[in-house]
Design an enzyme around this catalytic site. Structure first.
Site, PDB file in Angstrom:
ATOM      1  N   LYS A 291      -4.453   0.788  -5.914  1.00 42.60           N
ATOM      2  CA  LYS A 291      -3.261   1.037  -6.688  1.00 42.60           C
ATOM      3  C   LYS A 291      -2.291  -0.115  -6.836  1.00 42.60           C
ATOM      4  CE  LYS A 291      -2.276   4.988  -4.399  1.00 42.60           C
ATOM      5  NZ  LYS A 291      -3.100   4.835  -3.217  1.00 42.60           N
TER       6      LYS A 291
ATOM      7  N   ARG B  20       1.988  12.962  -5.886  1.00 36.20           N
ATOM      8  CA  ARG B  20       1.105  13.330  -4.907  1.00 36.20           C
ATOM      9  C   ARG B  20       0.790  14.774  -4.767  1.00 36.20           C
ATOM     10  NH1 ARG B  20       1.705   8.280  -2.207  1.00 36.20           N
ATOM     11  NH2 ARG B  20      -0.134   7.834  -0.716  1.00 36.20           N
TER      12      ARG B  20
ATOM     13  N   ARG C 258      -6.591  -4.888   5.125  1.00 40.19           N
ATOM     14  CA  ARG C 258      -5.360  -5.207   4.238  1.00 40.19           C
ATOM     15  C   ARG C 258      -4.348  -5.738   5.216  1.00 40.19           C
ATOM     16  NH1 ARG C 258      -2.431  -0.434   1.091  1.00 40.19           N
ATOM     17  NH2 ARG C 258      -2.926   0.537   3.071  1.00 40.19           N
TER      18      ARG C 258
ATOM     19  N   ARG D 218      -0.075  -2.818   8.187  1.00 32.71           N
ATOM     20  CA  ARG D 218       0.484  -1.497   8.321  1.00 32.71           C
ATOM     21  C   ARG D 218       0.162  -0.673   9.521  1.00 32.71           C
ATOM     22  NH1 ARG D 218       0.552   0.652   2.207  1.00 32.71           N
ATOM     23  NH2 ARG D 218       0.180   2.732   3.048  1.00 32.71           N
TER      24      ARG D 218
ATOM     25  N   ARG E  22      -4.962  10.497   6.375  1.00 32.92           N
ATOM     26  CA  ARG E  22      -4.401  10.247   5.070  1.00 32.92           C
ATOM     27  C   ARG E  22      -5.506  10.689   4.071  1.00 32.92           C
ATOM     28  NH1 ARG E  22      -3.204   4.097   5.211  1.00 32.92           N
ATOM     29  NH2 ARG E  22      -2.652   4.338   3.132  1.00 32.92           N
TER      30      ARG E  22
HETATM   31  P1  AP5 Z   1      -4.031  -1.556  -2.075  1.00 35.31           P
HETATM   32  O1  AP5 Z   1      -3.807  -2.060  -3.495  1.00 35.31           O
HETATM   33  O2  AP5 Z   1      -2.914  -1.778  -0.962  1.00 35.31           O
HETATM   34  O3  AP5 Z   1      -4.440   0.013  -2.271  1.00 35.31           O
HETATM   35  P2  AP5 Z   1      -3.370   1.221  -2.410  1.00 35.31           P
HETATM   36  O4  AP5 Z   1      -4.390   2.444  -3.127  1.00 35.31           O
HETATM   37  O5  AP5 Z   1      -2.157   0.867  -2.965  1.00 35.31           O
HETATM   38  O6  AP5 Z   1      -3.435   1.971  -0.929  1.00 35.31           O
HETATM   39  P3  AP5 Z   1      -2.011   2.503  -0.219  1.00 35.31           P
HETATM   40  O7  AP5 Z   1      -2.717   2.647   1.499  1.00 35.31           O
HETATM   41  O8  AP5 Z   1      -0.947   1.607  -0.299  1.00 35.31           O
HETATM   42  O9  AP5 Z   1      -1.940   4.019  -0.802  1.00 35.31           O
HETATM   43  P4  AP5 Z   1      -1.494   4.963  -0.124  1.00 35.31           P
HETATM   44  O10 AP5 Z   1      -1.190   5.768  -1.365  1.00 35.31           O
HETATM   45  O11 AP5 Z   1      -1.959   5.654   0.897  1.00 35.31           O
HETATM   46  O12 AP5 Z   1      -0.097   4.271   0.618  1.00 35.31           O
HETATM   47  P5  AP5 Z   1       1.422   4.541   0.050  1.00 35.31           P
HETATM   48  O13 AP5 Z   1       1.962   3.149   0.416  1.00 35.31           O
HETATM   49  O14 AP5 Z   1       1.710   4.915  -1.122  1.00 35.31           O
HETATM   50  O15 AP5 Z   1      -5.374  -2.239  -1.606  1.00 35.31           O
HETATM   51  C1  AP5 Z   1      -6.036  -1.859  -0.311  1.00 35.31           C
HETATM   52  C2  AP5 Z   1      -6.605  -3.248   0.195  1.00 35.31           C
HETATM   53  O16 AP5 Z   1      -7.655  -3.526  -0.719  1.00 35.31           O
HETATM   54  C3  AP5 Z   1      -5.717  -4.427   0.113  1.00 35.31           C
HETATM   55  O17 AP5 Z   1      -6.132  -4.890   1.349  1.00 35.31           O
HETATM   56  C4  AP5 Z   1      -6.106  -5.050  -1.026  1.00 35.31           C
HETATM   57  O18 AP5 Z   1      -5.969  -6.623  -1.041  1.00 35.31           O
HETATM   58  C5  AP5 Z   1      -7.553  -4.694  -1.226  1.00 35.31           C
HETATM   59  N1  AP5 Z   1      -8.022  -4.629  -2.525  1.00 35.31           N
HETATM   60  C6  AP5 Z   1      -7.310  -3.800  -3.627  1.00 35.31           C
HETATM   61  N2  AP5 Z   1      -8.068  -3.822  -4.583  1.00 35.31           N
HETATM   62  C7  AP5 Z   1      -9.188  -4.422  -4.612  1.00 35.31           C
HETATM   63  C8  AP5 Z   1     -10.334  -4.617  -5.397  1.00 35.31           C
HETATM   64  N3  AP5 Z   1     -10.635  -4.356  -6.456  1.00 35.31           N
HETATM   65  N4  AP5 Z   1     -11.493  -5.384  -4.715  1.00 35.31           N
HETATM   66  C9  AP5 Z   1     -11.388  -5.806  -3.336  1.00 35.31           C
HETATM   67  N5  AP5 Z   1     -10.195  -5.637  -2.579  1.00 35.31           N
HETATM   68  C10 AP5 Z   1      -9.491  -4.708  -3.192  1.00 35.31           C
HETATM   69  O19 AP5 Z   1       2.090   5.695   0.985  1.00 35.31           O
HETATM   70  C11 AP5 Z   1       2.134   5.549   2.504  1.00 35.31           C
HETATM   71  C12 AP5 Z   1       2.757   6.983   2.856  1.00 35.31           C
HETATM   72  O20 AP5 Z   1       4.001   6.997   2.450  1.00 35.31           O
HETATM   73  C13 AP5 Z   1       1.846   8.233   2.600  1.00 35.31           C
HETATM   74  O21 AP5 Z   1       0.801   8.401   3.604  1.00 35.31           O
HETATM   75  C14 AP5 Z   1       3.043   9.179   2.845  1.00 35.31           C
HETATM   76  O22 AP5 Z   1       3.135   9.496   4.293  1.00 35.31           O
HETATM   77  C15 AP5 Z   1       4.156   8.515   2.168  1.00 35.31           C
HETATM   78  N6  AP5 Z   1       4.356   8.804   0.759  1.00 35.31           N
HETATM   79  C16 AP5 Z   1       4.146   7.867  -0.319  1.00 35.31           C
HETATM   80  N7  AP5 Z   1       4.477   8.230  -1.323  1.00 35.31           N
HETATM   81  C17 AP5 Z   1       4.782   9.704  -1.213  1.00 35.31           C
HETATM   82  C18 AP5 Z   1       4.697  10.810  -2.012  1.00 35.31           C
HETATM   83  N8  AP5 Z   1       4.714  10.777  -3.463  1.00 35.31           N
HETATM   84  N9  AP5 Z   1       4.861  12.055  -1.481  1.00 35.31           N
HETATM   85  C19 AP5 Z   1       4.863  12.290  -0.161  1.00 35.31           C
HETATM   86  N10 AP5 Z   1       4.677  11.150   0.710  1.00 35.31           N
HETATM   87  C20 AP5 Z   1       4.481   9.905   0.222  1.00 35.31           C
END
Ligand code: AP5
Length: 219
Positions: A13, A88, A127, A160, A171
């Site tokens: 994402k 979410r 990552r 991270r 997660r």
């Molecule tokens: P990346 O683009 O970083 O993936 P992502 O889907 O953004 O993954 P996240 O882990 O950031 O999502 P998340 O939703 O768990 O975490 P968030 O920070 O929102 O890509 C991942 C890897 O793959 C990278 O190395 C990239 O280079 C590689 N890659 C990407 N696309 C690729 C492709 N097509 N081909 C090859 N490689 C690729 O949330 C973290 C925490 O915050 C949550 O656990 C929760 O505790 C809290 N939180 C955040 N939002 C909320 C909410 N709305 N409600 C409650 N808690 C929340």
């Protein structure tokens, strides 16, 4: 243009959102990034969120809804944004609907990034993120030119805390139990577009651009 990205942790994402931000000149609103920034600055929100995040749990809805409410009112969101990591839960989705109604915003597209468990684990374990500008890399798929250094700002790349094996496991459990429901929630509203995320980022981005091109034409 108003875009929402759904998908499991590690589906890509953030990577896709940054590409959309660059092409369509709309800000990338990542609730994960906002929370990590608050944790680093030791704000009240950051102190409340840290334990949930470190354990792979969701931060309570009320905190998240307040954060997003405030952020979308900022000046840079006037012409649109790409929302990554919110909503979410169904409660967050309902609150977002009300926020959009109040601001008279119509969502242009909701993309669900569908990635296999194998893809997710492989992506999260490799990552690396820039501590300064938030650029996202992968040690094999999308490596930085100089190992451990950001191509854009030269700052140090870090892994991270919540990408550790046990936290990733939690997660993914939380995603299945609480966030996956949003797929049928938005499907019923007829506004969801499925994207196969087991592909290169460029390929996914091209499909998204095609779909957004149709939205721009029809609007
Ligand atoms: P990346 O683009 O970083 O993936 P992502 O889907 O953004 O993954 P996240 O882990 O950031 O999502 P998340 O939703 O768990 O975490 P968030 O920070 O929102 O890509 C991942 C890897 O793959 C990278 O190395 C990239 O280079 C590689 N890659 C990407 N696309 C690729 C492709 N097509 N081909 C090859 N490689 C690729 O949330 C973290 C925490 O915050 C949550 O656990 C929760 O505790 C809290 N939180 C955040 N939002 C909320 C909410 N709305 N409600 C409650 N808690 C929340």
């Amino acid at each position: 243009m108003y875009i929402i990205l759904l998908g499991a942790p590690g589906a890509g994402k953030g990577t896709l959102a940054k590409m959309i931000e660059g092409k369509f000149d709309i800000p990338h609103l990542s609730t994960g990034d906002i929370l990590r920034d608050n944790v680093n600055r030791k704000t009240c929100v950051g102190n409340q969120a840290m334990e949930y995040m470190n354990n792979g749990k969701l931060v309570p809805d009320d905190i998240m809804i307040q954060i997003v409410k405030g952020r979308v009112l900022e000046e840079d969101c006037k012409a649109g944004f790409v929302l990554d990591g919110f909503p979410r839960t169904i409660k967050q989705a309902e609150a977002l609907g009300l926020i959009f109604d109040e601001l008279d915003i119509k969502i242009d597209a909701i993309f669900n990034l569908e990635a296999s468990p194998k893809t997710i684990i492989e992506r999260l374990s490799g990552r690396r993120t820039c501590g300064n500008c938030g650029a996202i890399y992968h040690i094999n798929n999308i490596p930085s030119k100089v190992e451990g250094k950001c191509d854009k700002c030269g700052d140090r790349l870090y892994q991270r805390d919540d990408d550790k094996k046990d936290v990733v496991k939690e997660r993914l459990i939380v995603y299945k139990a609480q966030t996956k429901k949003l797929i049928s929630y938005y499907e019923k509203q007829g506004s969801l577009c499925e994207i196969n995320a087991n592909r290169k980022a460029d390929e996914m981005f091209m499909e998204v651009c095609k779909s957004l091109g149709r939205v721009i034409k029809s609007g």
